[in-house]
Enzyme design. Sequence first.
Site, mmCIF file in Angstrom:
data_model
loop_
_atom_site.group_PDB
_atom_site.id
_atom_site.type_symbol
_atom_site.label_atom_id
_atom_site.label_comp_id
_atom_site.label_asym_id
_atom_site.label_seq_id
_atom_site.Cartn_x
_atom_site.Cartn_y
_atom_site.Cartn_z
ATOM 1 N N TRP A 174 0.865 -1.184 0.000
ATOM 2 C CA TRP A 174 0.000 0.000 0.000
ATOM 3 C C TRP A 174 0.904 1.238 0.000
ATOM 4 C CZ3 TRP A 174 -1.818 2.815 4.821
ATOM 5 C CH2 TRP A 174 -2.770 3.796 4.494
ATOM 6 N N ASP A 255 -0.620 -5.299 9.387
ATOM 7 C CA ASP A 255 -1.573 -4.274 8.999
ATOM 8 C C ASP A 255 -2.864 -5.006 8.640
ATOM 9 O OD1 ASP A 255 -3.135 -2.341 7.874
ATOM 10 O OD2 ASP A 255 -1.637 -1.622 6.449
ATOM 11 N N LYS A 291 -13.285 -0.375 6.206
ATOM 12 C CA LYS A 291 -13.917 -1.195 5.182
ATOM 13 C C LYS A 291 -14.935 -2.163 5.788
ATOM 14 C CE LYS A 291 -10.097 -0.402 4.105
ATOM 15 N NZ LYS A 291 -9.208 0.754 4.287
#
Length: 448
Positions: A174, A255, A291
């Site tokens: 990311w 993460d 999310k």
Amino acid sequence: MAGTFMSAQVRRIATLAAHFRVPSVAATGERRLQAFATMANTSVFENVQQAPEDPILGVTVAYNKDPSPSKLNLGVGAYRTEEGKPLVLDVVKRAEQQLVAEKSRNKEYQAITGNQQFNKLSARLILGPDSPAIAKNCVATVQALSGTGALRIGAEFLAAHYAKPQIFLPMPTWGNHNKIFPLGGVSQKPYRYYDPKTRGLDYEGMLEDLKAAPDGAVILLHACAHNPTGVDPTEEQWEGIRKVIRSKNQLPFFDCAYQGFASGSLDKDAYAVRSFVADGGECLISQSFAKNMGLYGERVGALNIVCRSAPVASRVDSQLKLVIRPMYSSPPVHGAAIAAAILEDGNLFKNWTVELKGMADRIISMRHQLYDALQERGTPGDWDHVLKQIGMFTFTGLNKSQVEFMTREYHIYMTSDGRISMAGLSSRTVPHLADAMHAAVVGAKSKV
Ligand code: PLA
């Protein structure tokens, strides 16, 4: 020691200068003087450089400027309904109604580490209800400004308290990881992860790089649904990765931004983290509820630091407060209260898992529809990875100029590395995307 501290400071200043596009210190000083000399008609910020847009969030900026009615934003990972609309989960609305009805609620400051009930339940969600680490009070958990904030707190904590503040990041990763860690005072290096030839995991390369990394190095791992590639290790591969990391006393930093979004199951998506915690070793875990609860803009997340003993966890917790207090003092109230309400109420929790599975299933169905649409068009190439990859994104393999072509000719917006957010697609928009991908692959010059 003082020398090491100084050179770390110098490195950090250089990192800041590069990040903010500040010209060399001498040049800046010179220009500042000039600016003061003509202060009457010149801004004191005259020498501020125009910064480029963010590679992911900048895609939305470009999309918003496009007047085309057929435009499609597949850049940022944000879930959309079949109608292409943002979704507020039903459980979130119900939790908010409950909160509004509670007369005793107020808007006082929270503790520096946030909502304690939320912290407890958040740790339980990722580590499991029977986690011995939680039972023994070995986990320091703080509420954070979503996943990004949790990563940044983790970086600042490691920079101050960990002997080896160097992190190894998967290649690719990311895009914000590359900025969060150096700016937080942790230098970064890559390790091999994705193999473009197989469009799968470069498992051997990854193990080789982890073995070659220094003992004690911090290793960033995507807990599930690796972003941007959608390629996750299998359970056996996780076991191999865990053994190497533990044999070298390296420190895993997970993460976890997509728990429940990869498979539709919260427990299944926690497999990797739980296997590392089960061995009794230490690790850091950032969590995001952006999310999986659709709480994007509420900025709800947590940082967990799993320690060997309760006294260590308690001291770590005290130091995390020293990181947070001068940064933003204390986190916001509302989003964490919503998440806590959902996590603590059996009924809401159950309904959440159903809605979460619904989102994950819709994304999987988009994979099938896109795959079928490419097959129907006879688009050259092997598109199996559209089906195989996991989570919100497909790492298409399209190159930068193909992406530019799709934006220019079809008004389809995506990141320049060829990543598309499957969560932004619908049955209605799949044919448009497939047409664009087909044209980009066969090398069409222009649609018209
Ligand atoms: N970690 C990973 C791996 C992510 O993909 C993201 C979000 C985050 C952390 C941080 O999310 P949060 O701070 O909102 O909790 N990645 C998104 C959005 C969905 C972004 O870039 O900010 C993406 O499109 O990649």
